[in-house]
Design an enzyme around this catalytic site. Structure first.
Site, mmCIF file in Angstrom:
data_model
loop_
_atom_site.group_PDB
_atom_site.id
_atom_site.type_symbol
_atom_site.label_atom_id
_atom_site.label_comp_id
_atom_site.label_asym_id
_atom_site.label_seq_id
_atom_site.Cartn_x
_atom_site.Cartn_y
_atom_site.Cartn_z
ATOM 1 N N ARG A 45 0.846 -1.210 0.000
ATOM 2 C CA ARG A 45 0.000 0.000 0.000
ATOM 3 C C ARG A 45 0.876 1.253 0.000
ATOM 4 N NH1 ARG A 45 -4.755 0.682 4.313
ATOM 5 N NH2 ARG A 45 -3.087 0.487 5.846
ATOM 6 N N ARG B 299 3.070 4.147 4.786
ATOM 7 C CA ARG B 299 2.763 4.435 6.190
ATOM 8 C C ARG B 299 3.724 3.663 7.103
ATOM 9 N NH1 ARG B 299 -3.651 3.371 6.711
ATOM 10 N NH2 ARG B 299 -2.923 2.633 8.723
ATOM 11 N N ARG C 298 -1.065 -5.365 14.327
ATOM 12 C CA ARG C 298 -2.397 -4.813 14.054
ATOM 13 C C ARG C 298 -3.413 -5.926 13.781
ATOM 14 N NH1 ARG C 298 -1.010 -1.294 9.259
ATOM 15 N NH2 ARG C 298 -3.154 -0.566 9.249
HETATM 16 P P1 ADP Z 1 -8.242 -0.738 4.755
HETATM 17 O O1 ADP Z 1 -8.820 0.649 4.615
HETATM 18 O O2 ADP Z 1 -9.279 -1.770 5.057
HETATM 19 O O3 ADP Z 1 -7.074 -0.797 5.699
HETATM 20 P P2 ADP Z 1 -7.368 -0.287 2.014
HETATM 21 O O4 ADP Z 1 -8.625 0.066 1.309
HETATM 22 O O5 ADP Z 1 -6.401 0.808 2.291
HETATM 23 O O6 ADP Z 1 -7.662 -1.147 3.339
HETATM 24 O O7 ADP Z 1 -6.656 -1.420 1.147
HETATM 25 C C1 ADP Z 1 -5.380 -1.951 1.525
HETATM 26 C C2 ADP Z 1 -4.514 -2.100 0.288
HETATM 27 O O8 ADP Z 1 -5.043 -3.138 -0.525
HETATM 28 C C3 ADP Z 1 -4.445 -0.857 -0.583
HETATM 29 O O9 ADP Z 1 -3.125 -0.771 -1.101
HETATM 30 C C4 ADP Z 1 -5.465 -1.115 -1.686
HETATM 31 O O10 ADP Z 1 -5.093 -0.492 -2.895
HETATM 32 C C5 ADP Z 1 -5.426 -2.628 -1.816
HETATM 33 N N1 ADP Z 1 -6.730 -3.233 -2.086
HETATM 34 C C6 ADP Z 1 -7.944 -2.838 -1.635
HETATM 35 N N2 ADP Z 1 -8.913 -3.663 -2.073
HETATM 36 C C7 ADP Z 1 -8.280 -4.630 -2.803
HETATM 37 C C8 ADP Z 1 -8.734 -5.785 -3.535
HETATM 38 N N3 ADP Z 1 -10.021 -6.114 -3.574
HETATM 39 N N4 ADP Z 1 -7.796 -6.537 -4.158
HETATM 40 C C9 ADP Z 1 -6.481 -6.194 -4.099
HETATM 41 N N5 ADP Z 1 -5.997 -5.131 -3.452
HETATM 42 C C10 ADP Z 1 -6.890 -4.350 -2.803
HETATM 43 P P1 AMP Z 2 -6.426 2.667 9.947
HETATM 44 O O1 AMP Z 2 -6.088 3.834 9.084
HETATM 45 O O2 AMP Z 2 -7.892 2.420 10.066
HETATM 46 O O3 AMP Z 2 -5.644 1.420 9.575
HETATM 47 O O4 AMP Z 2 -5.956 3.074 11.437
HETATM 48 C C1 AMP Z 2 -4.599 3.347 11.708
HETATM 49 C C2 AMP Z 2 -4.388 3.382 13.207
HETATM 50 O O5 AMP Z 2 -5.158 4.443 13.805
HETATM 51 C C3 AMP Z 2 -4.809 2.120 13.976
HETATM 52 O O6 AMP Z 2 -3.811 1.098 13.964
HETATM 53 C C4 AMP Z 2 -5.050 2.690 15.385
HETATM 54 O O7 AMP Z 2 -3.820 2.931 16.064
HETATM 55 C C5 AMP Z 2 -5.680 4.051 15.071
HETATM 56 N N1 AMP Z 2 -7.144 3.947 14.958
HETATM 57 C C6 AMP Z 2 -7.905 4.169 13.846
HETATM 58 N N2 AMP Z 2 -9.197 3.981 14.108
HETATM 59 C C7 AMP Z 2 -9.280 3.629 15.417
HETATM 60 C C8 AMP Z 2 -10.355 3.256 16.276
HETATM 61 N N3 AMP Z 2 -11.613 3.225 15.851
HETATM 62 N N4 AMP Z 2 -10.048 2.952 17.565
HETATM 63 C C9 AMP Z 2 -8.793 2.996 18.036
HETATM 64 N N5 AMP Z 2 -7.729 3.305 17.270
HETATM 65 C C10 AMP Z 2 -7.967 3.614 15.959
#
Ligand code: ADP
Ligand code: AMP
Length: 215
Positions: free
Chosen positions: A127, A160, A171
Site C-alpha cells: 500500500r 505508512r 495490528r
Molecule cells: P483498509 O482501509 O481496510 O485498511 P485499504 O482500502 O487501504 O484497506 O486497502 C489496503 C490495500 O489493498 C491498498 O493498497 C489497496 O489499494 C489494496 N486493495 C484494496 N482492495 C483490494 C482488492 N479487492 N484486491 C487487491 N488489493 C486491494
Molecule cells: P487505519 O487507518 O484504520 O488502519 O488506522 C490506523 C491506526 O489508527 C490504527 O492502527 C489505530 O492505532 C488508530 N485507529 C484508527 N481507528 C481507530 C479506532 N476506531 N479505535 C482505536 N484506534 C484507531
C-alpha cells in the site's frame, strides 16, 4: 444511508469507502485518516495518539469516540455517512449506538469485508498513501497513473510507518482480539452482511452495491 465498513487492516475499507462516497455523495469518516492528520499537525490529540499508532495498538476509546461523535454532528452527515475503521471495540460500538439514538438515526448496514491473513500482508506491504489527501493505492493491485504521485491531487505517495510487516502482524492480532467481537455484535442486531473481499476491487464494489440495493 448510514454505513459501517468493518474488516481487518488492509481488507479494502478505505478503497471501497472512497468509491461509495463518490457514488452516493455521503462522507467517508476514517478515524485512521483523522488521527494521521492530527499526528501530522502535532495537535495535542495527535501527540497523544502517535505512540499507540506507531505500535500498531488502538488509540484509547475516549479519544476516538470523541472524534466520531463530533464528526457525526456536521451538516454533511445529514444524508448519511460511511464509517471506515470505526467502531473497533465493543465500547466504541455501544457509544455509537447511543449517539445515533440521540440523533434519531439508524444504521442501514454493517458490511464486513472478509480477507485472509496472507492477502492482508501483501496488500498492506504494497500500500502507498497520499501524503496530501490520504487516498490509498497499491503498487500491484491499484497503481497510480504516475509512479509515486496521487492521481487525484498530485501529492507524494509514501509508505505508512505502520504498514511495515512487524507492525502489520501486531495490528492483525489487535483486530482479532478487540474488533472481531463486533461481527457477532452486529450479526445479533441483524445488521451484518459479509462480503468476500478476496476479489478484485471492482468486483467487491459490485457486490457491495448489489447488497445496498436490497435495503
Ligand atoms: P483498509 O482501509 O481496510 O485498511 P485499504 O482500502 O487501504 O484497506 O486497502 C489496503 C490495500 O489493498 C491498498 O493498497 C489497496 O489499494 C489494496 N486493495 C484494496 N482492495 C483490494 C482488492 N479487492 N484486491 C487487491 N488489493 C486491494
Ligand atoms: P487505519 O487507518 O484504520 O488502519 O488506522 C490506523 C491506526 O489508527 C490504527 O492502527 C489505530 O492505532 C488508530 N485507529 C484508527 N481507528 C481507530 C479506532 N476506531 N479505535 C482505536 N484506534 C484507531
Amino acid at each position: 444511508m448510514n454505513l459501517i465498513l468493518l474488516g481487518p487492516p488492509g481488507a479494502g475499507k478505505g478503497t471501497q469507502a472512497i468509491m461509495l462516497t463518490d457514488r452516493f455523495g455521503i462522507p467517508q469518516i476514517s478515524t485512521g485518516e483523522i488521527l494521521r492528520s492530527a499526528v501530522k499537525e502535532e495537535t495535542p490529540m495527535g501527540v497523544k495518539a502517535k505512540s499507540f499508532m506507531d505500535a500498531g495498538a488502538l488509540v484509547p476509546d475516549a479519544v476516538v469516540i470523541g472524534i466520531v461523535l463530533e464528526r457525526l454532528q456536521k451538516a454533511d452527515c445529514k444524508p448519511g455517512f460511511i464509517l471506515d475503521g470505526f467502531p473497533r471495540t465493543v465500547a466504541q460500538a455501544d457509544a455509537l449506538k447511543d449517539n445515533l439514538r440521540d440523533l434519531e438515526k439508524d444504521l442501514t448496514a454493517v458490511l464486513a469485508l472478509e480477507v485472509d491473513n496472507d492477502a492482508l500482508v501483501e496488500r498492506l506491504t504494497g500500500r502507498r498513501t497520499c501524503r496530501q489527501c490520504g487516498r490509498g493505492y497499491h503498487l500491484k493491485f491499484d497503481p497510480p497513473r504516475t509512479a509515486g504521485q496521487c492521481d487525484v491531487c498530485g501529492g507524494e505517495l509514501y509508505q505508512r510507518d505502520d504498514d511495515r510487516e512487524e507492525t502489520i502482524r501486531k495490528r492483525m492480532e489487535v483486530y482479532d482480539s478487540q474488533t472481531t467481537p463486533l461481527v457477532d455484535y452486529y450479526q445479533q442486531q441483524g445488521l451484518l452482511t459479509r462480503i468476500n473481499g478476496m476479489q478484485e476491487i471492482s468486483v467487491v464494489q459490485e457486490k457491495i452495491l448489489a447488497t445496498l440495493r436490497t435495503f
